[in-house]
Scaffold this motif. Sequence first.
Motif, PDB file in Angstrom:
ATOM      1  N   PRO A 290       0.919  -1.445  -0.088  1.00 42.90           N
ATOM      2  CA  PRO A 290       0.074   0.040   0.080  1.00 42.90           C
ATOM      3  C   PRO A 290       0.783   1.195   0.054  1.00 42.90           C
ATOM      4  O   PRO A 290       1.989   1.141   0.331  1.00 42.90           O
ATOM      5  CB  PRO A 290      -0.869  -0.010   1.213  1.00 42.90           C
ATOM      6  CG  PRO A 290       0.218  -0.943   2.084  1.00 42.90           C
ATOM      7  CD  PRO A 290       0.958  -1.980   1.229  1.00 42.90           C
ATOM      8  N   ARG A 664     -13.141  -0.433  -9.387  1.00 41.24           N
ATOM      9  CA  ARG A 664     -13.381  -0.906  -7.764  1.00 41.24           C
ATOM     10  C   ARG A 664     -14.951  -1.237  -7.452  1.00 41.24           C
ATOM     11  O   ARG A 664     -15.045  -2.338  -7.013  1.00 41.24           O
ATOM     12  CB  ARG A 664     -13.285   0.291  -6.690  1.00 41.24           C
ATOM     13  CG  ARG A 664     -11.510   0.645  -6.720  1.00 41.24           C
ATOM     14  CD  ARG A 664     -11.288   1.168  -5.184  1.00 41.24           C
ATOM     15  NE  ARG A 664     -12.123   2.830  -5.545  1.00 41.24           N
ATOM     16  CZ  ARG A 664     -11.469   3.912  -5.986  1.00 41.24           C
ATOM     17  NH1 ARG A 664     -10.223   3.844  -6.410  1.00 41.24           N
ATOM     18  NH2 ARG A 664     -12.111   4.848  -5.922  1.00 41.24           N
ATOM     19  N   GLU A 678     -10.137  -7.636   3.893  1.00 39.46           N
ATOM     20  CA  GLU A 678      -8.934  -6.896   3.148  1.00 39.46           C
ATOM     21  C   GLU A 678      -8.481  -7.724   1.956  1.00 39.46           C
ATOM     22  O   GLU A 678      -8.158  -8.854   2.115  1.00 39.46           O
ATOM     23  CB  GLU A 678      -7.857  -6.929   4.254  1.00 39.46           C
ATOM     24  CG  GLU A 678      -6.864  -5.948   3.660  1.00 39.46           C
ATOM     25  CD  GLU A 678      -5.657  -6.049   4.629  1.00 39.46           C
ATOM     26  OE1 GLU A 678      -4.385  -5.352   4.136  1.00 39.46           O
ATOM     27  OE2 GLU A 678      -5.735  -6.387   5.800  1.00 39.46           O
ATOM     28  N   ARG A 681      -2.991  -8.186  -2.523  1.00 44.61           N
ATOM     29  CA  ARG A 681      -2.294  -7.271  -3.254  1.00 44.61           C
ATOM     30  C   ARG A 681      -2.627  -7.095  -4.807  1.00 44.61           C
ATOM     31  O   ARG A 681      -2.650  -6.118  -5.327  1.00 44.61           O
ATOM     32  CB  ARG A 681      -0.770  -7.263  -3.021  1.00 44.61           C
ATOM     33  CG  ARG A 681       0.267  -6.531  -3.843  1.00 44.61           C
ATOM     34  CD  ARG A 681       0.250  -5.140  -3.254  1.00 44.61           C
ATOM     35  NE  ARG A 681      -0.689  -4.243  -3.688  1.00 44.61           N
ATOM     36  CZ  ARG A 681      -1.118  -3.309  -3.006  1.00 44.61           C
ATOM     37  NH1 ARG A 681      -1.160  -3.088  -1.768  1.00 44.61           N
ATOM     38  NH2 ARG A 681      -2.079  -2.495  -3.455  1.00 44.61           N
ATOM     39  N   GLU A 684      -5.994  -5.715  -5.389  1.00 48.07           N
ATOM     40  CA  GLU A 684      -5.937  -4.332  -5.085  1.00 48.07           C
ATOM     41  C   GLU A 684      -5.323  -3.672  -6.463  1.00 48.07           C
ATOM     42  O   GLU A 684      -5.846  -2.587  -7.043  1.00 48.07           O
ATOM     43  CB  GLU A 684      -5.034  -3.752  -4.020  1.00 48.07           C
ATOM     44  CG  GLU A 684      -5.990  -3.975  -2.411  1.00 48.07           C
ATOM     45  CD  GLU A 684      -5.176  -3.470  -1.463  1.00 48.07           C
ATOM     46  OE1 GLU A 684      -4.211  -2.856  -1.620  1.00 48.07           O
ATOM     47  OE2 GLU A 684      -6.053  -3.200  -0.398  1.00 48.07           O
ATOM     48  N   ASP A 685      -4.260  -4.316  -6.840  1.00 45.46           N
ATOM     49  CA  ASP A 685      -3.474  -3.875  -8.214  1.00 45.46           C
ATOM     50  C   ASP A 685      -4.446  -4.019  -9.567  1.00 45.46           C
ATOM     51  O   ASP A 685      -4.418  -3.111 -10.157  1.00 45.46           O
ATOM     52  CB  ASP A 685      -2.317  -4.321  -8.285  1.00 45.46           C
ATOM     53  CG  ASP A 685      -1.092  -3.861  -7.335  1.00 45.46           C
ATOM     54  OD1 ASP A 685      -1.747  -3.197  -6.567  1.00 45.46           O
ATOM     55  OD2 ASP A 685      -0.088  -4.190  -7.565  1.00 45.46           O
ATOM     56  N   GLN A 687      -7.625  -3.533  -9.503  1.00 48.45           N
ATOM     57  CA  GLN A 687      -8.607  -2.307  -9.479  1.00 48.45           C
ATOM     58  C   GLN A 687      -8.350  -1.290  -9.779  1.00 48.45           C
ATOM     59  O   GLN A 687      -8.897  -0.240 -10.099  1.00 48.45           O
ATOM     60  CB  GLN A 687      -9.103  -2.128  -7.763  1.00 48.45           C
ATOM     61  CG  GLN A 687      -9.816  -3.235  -7.160  1.00 48.45           C
ATOM     62  CD  GLN A 687     -10.402  -3.057  -5.910  1.00 48.45           C
ATOM     63  OE1 GLN A 687     -10.066  -2.113  -5.500  1.00 48.45           O
ATOM     64  NE2 GLN A 687     -10.682  -4.298  -5.130  1.00 48.45           N
TER      65      GLN A 687
END
Length: 914
Positions: A290, A664, A678, A681, A684-685, A687
Motif C-alpha cells: 500500500p 473498484r 481486506e 495485493r 488491489e492492483d 482495481q
Amino acid sequence: MQRRKSSELLMGDRDILLDLDYTGEQHASDCYGSLQNGGFIPPRFRAAADNYDEDDDPIYIHCDKGGPQSQQPRGNYFKDGKTKIDFVLVWELRSRRKRRSRMRGRSERAEQVEGGAEEVSRSEQRKAQLARWRDKFISNLQNAGLLLEKEETVSEKKTIHYLKLSAPWDVLIYYAEELSLRAPLQAQPNPDLNTSDQVIRKLCLPNFMAESVPNKPVDYYTCAFRKSKMEKFLGCEDHDTYFTNTQRHRIVYEILALTVYGKRKRAEVGVARLLNEGAFTAAFPLHEGPFKITDNEIPPDQLNQRQILFHYWARWSKWYKYQPLDHIREYFGEKIAIYFAWLGFYTAWLLPAALVGTFVFVSGIMTMGSNTPAEDICTSGGHYLMCPLCNTCDDWKLSDICPMAKVGYLFDHPGTVFFSVFMSFWAVTFLEYWKRKNATLAHHWDCMDFHEEEERPRPEFAAMAPAMEQNPVTGVKEPYFPKKDRLSRMLTGSMVIVIMLCVVMIFLVTVIMYRGIISIMMFHTGSSMLRTQAGNIANISSSMVNLALILLMGQVYTALAEQLTKWEMHRTQTQYEDAFTFKVFVFQFVNFYSSPFYVAFFKGRFVGYPGHYGTLFGMRNEDCGPGGCLIELAQQLFIIMVGKQLINNVQEFVIPKMKAWRQRRAMAAVRGKQASLEPQRWEEDYQLIECEGLFEEYLEIVLQFGFITIFVAAFPLAPLFALINNWAEVRLDAHKFVCEYRRPVAERAQNIGVWFNILEALSHLSVIVNAFLIAFTSEFLPRLLYQYKFHKDLTGYVNFSLAYSPPDYNGNHTIYTNHTCRYKAFRDNDGNYTLFYWELLAVRLGFIIAFEHVVFFVLRAIDWMVPDVPESLELKIKRERYLAKQALADNQEALLVGRGSASTPASNTSGHVS
C-alpha cells in the motif's frame, strides 16, 4: 567437457519452450520465436515438457478458490511466504461457463470444435479458442521454469483468475546474461546531481528544497552480467536480493513476450498478443504494497518503496522539494525516471525565464507613463476622427481607445525585444545542458551504452501480416508486410493528414468570420462601452471558441492517427511510435499554432485602404484592434495556453479517479461477501487502471515549450504560467503513477527519444518567428526609425502613423462622414505607400537577417563551448571500464592459455585487455 554438455542440453531446452509440437527432433532455427529469441527450460524441467499432455489442465503449485484470508502471507509472496511474486496474469470467465471436470470438459470442447456442432455459436468457439491458447501458454510458462500459483475470486456472475508468476534463481541468472543486465562491481558514493543544491551549499545558504529520503539506492560501478564471473559481483551470495524487483520484472516479461501459445507459423507468440486477443484481461507486476502509511510510528527506513515515493514525492505538500530520481528509477525503471528527470529539469530552468519575463512585464507597467504615443492618443480628444471599421459602422474617435493603447504597451515595448532574444538563448542553452544532465543520468543508471536489441514484431503486426519471411538480422522467419504496400498506405495516410489540416484551416476561417460578426453586433448595440470594447469582446470570445475546436479536433485526430498508423503496418513498436508521434505532433502543431500565426503575421496585412478594402466572402478583411495585433496575440496565447493547461490538469485529476471508481465498483460486485475482508495485493492492483504510457505527457509539455519560445515576444508571462503548471504537473503525474496506475513493466531508455529532436526544431523555429514578430508585428522598428529620422521622444508619432482617406472616398461615401477620416498606415492621400514605408521595409528585412545570424552564431558558440559529456563523467566512465577489465581478466587469461601463448598469463593479461 561437462560445461559443453550442459550448454548443449540448454540449447535443446530452449527449443522445447518455443515449440509446442516438440517431438524430440531438431527444428530449423529459421522459424519465428525459435532458439535465437531466448526461450529457456532448465534441465530439471525437461521431463515436464516431454510428458506434457494436452488433455491435462496446467498444473499449478497452488490453486486457491476462496480460502481464508489469514492463510496469505504478508508481502508479495506465494503462500509459502518465501517465493516472490514477479508478475500476475489475470483473466475473467463467466461463472455459468465454469470448467467441467478436466477430462470431460476437454473432450466435449474438442468435439464441439472439431465436429463443428451447429448449436455452438461463433462466440462460444471464440471463447474455446482463447481457453486453448491460454492453457498452452500457461503450460509453456511452467515448462520454461517459472513457478506458478493460482488464485480465484468467485461470484455468481463471473470468476476472476489470478496467476502469480515467479522466476527461480537459475532462470534469473540465465536471462540476466541474455539481457546484458548490469552487475555491481564496487560501491561508490552517490553523486550529487542537483546543480542548484551544490550552488546553494557553496553559498552557505539553507536549502529548503533538499530533503533526506530514506533507503536511497546504492550507486555501483557495474559491468555486463556474466554467470561465469558470479564471484566477482557484489552480493551474489544472497539469491533473494541480488536482483532488484524491476530486474526480475523485466526478466519475467521477456519470457512472457517470447513464449508460444499457438502455431509458430502464425506468429502466435507472447503475452502482448494474448492481451489484444482477449485471452487475458491484464498482465502486470505488483506494487510493493500500500502507498498509505497507516502507522505513524513506523521508522522511515522500514517503509516500502511505494510508501517512500508517495510520502516524499507524490504528495502535494512536496511541490517545492527535489524529486527522488534514484528511487523513481529503482521502482519504475529508467524510461519513466528519464521523463520525470527531464520534466523536473525543464521546470527548474523555467524559473529564470519566468523571473525575467515577469520583470519585463512589470517594467512595462512601470514605464507606461513615459509612453508618448499612448499619451498623445489619450489627450487627442476629437482631433483624430477615424474611418469606420465596417461597411455599416460609424466613424469613431481615436481617444476612445486610450485604455487599450496603454495596455498594449505592456506587450509591445523595448523590453519584449530583449526578452525574445533572451528566450532564444535560453531555449538552446537549456537543451545543451539537458544533454549533459542526460548523459550523467544515463551513466548513473547504467544505460549509457544501452541500445535496444533487435525488436520483435508488434503483436498487431504479427496478427495481420499476410506473409512470413526471414529476418536478415536474427535469421528467423517473421511476419512480413511488403515495403511497397506500406509506402502506398503511408502516402494515403499523408493525404488524410492534409485533408485534416484543411479542416483546421476551415475552422480557422470560421472563427475569423465569427469574430467579424460579433464585432459588427457590438458596434450596432448603441452602447459606447460595447463599441469601444467590441474588438476585445470578439477576440476573447472567438479565442474560447477556437480553444474548444482545438481540443475537439485534437481528440478526433489522435484517434484517427492511431487507426492510420495501425493500418500502415509498422513492424516494430519503435517504428509505430515514431510514425504516430510524427502524425499527431504535425497535426497538433497546426491545430494549436495556426490561430496565433494568423494573428501575428496575416491579420491586418490585407485590409486595403478606404474605398479599396479587401474582402473575404463578402466581409471586409480583419484589421488589428485599437491596441495593435500584439495585444490580440497575447490574449489568444493566454486563453489557448492557460485554458489548455487547466483543462488537461482537471482531466488528469478527474478521469483516473472515475476509471478507478468504476473498476473498484466492478470488483466489489465480484467479491460480494468477501468485500468486507481486506483484499490481496493482486486484487488491489487489478482495481487500478492500466498505465497509459508517456506519449500524452510528453506531447503536452512539448506543445507548451512551443508556446513559451515561438511567441514569447508577445506574451512575456508565458514562462511564468508554464512554471506554475509544471509544478502541478509533476505532482499530478507522480500521484497517477504511484497511486492510480498499475505498476508498469520497467523499461530501459537512455534519453527522451524523438522528443528531443522536436524540441531542437522548435527552439530554432522560435528564433525565426520572433525575428519576424518583432520586425513586422511589433511597433518597435517603426518607432525606432521615426526616432532616428525625426524626434527622439516620439513627439508627433501618432499623427505621422495615421494616413488620410483618399478624396474619392469622401465624395463617394458621405454616408459615413462629411470630413476626411484617418486610418493607420504609411500611405499618401492617394493610397500609395510613402517613402517611409519602403525605408521601414528595408530596416525590417535587415533586422531579420541580423537577428537571425547573430542569435544562431551565439547558439553555435554555446553548443561548441558546452560539451555533451561532463569531464567528471568521462573520468567515471574510464574508472568503470577499468574495473570491468579487471573483473574479466581471468577470462582473458584463460583465452591466452588456450591459444598456447608462450608468455606467462600474468604478463599478458593487462596488455591484451581492450
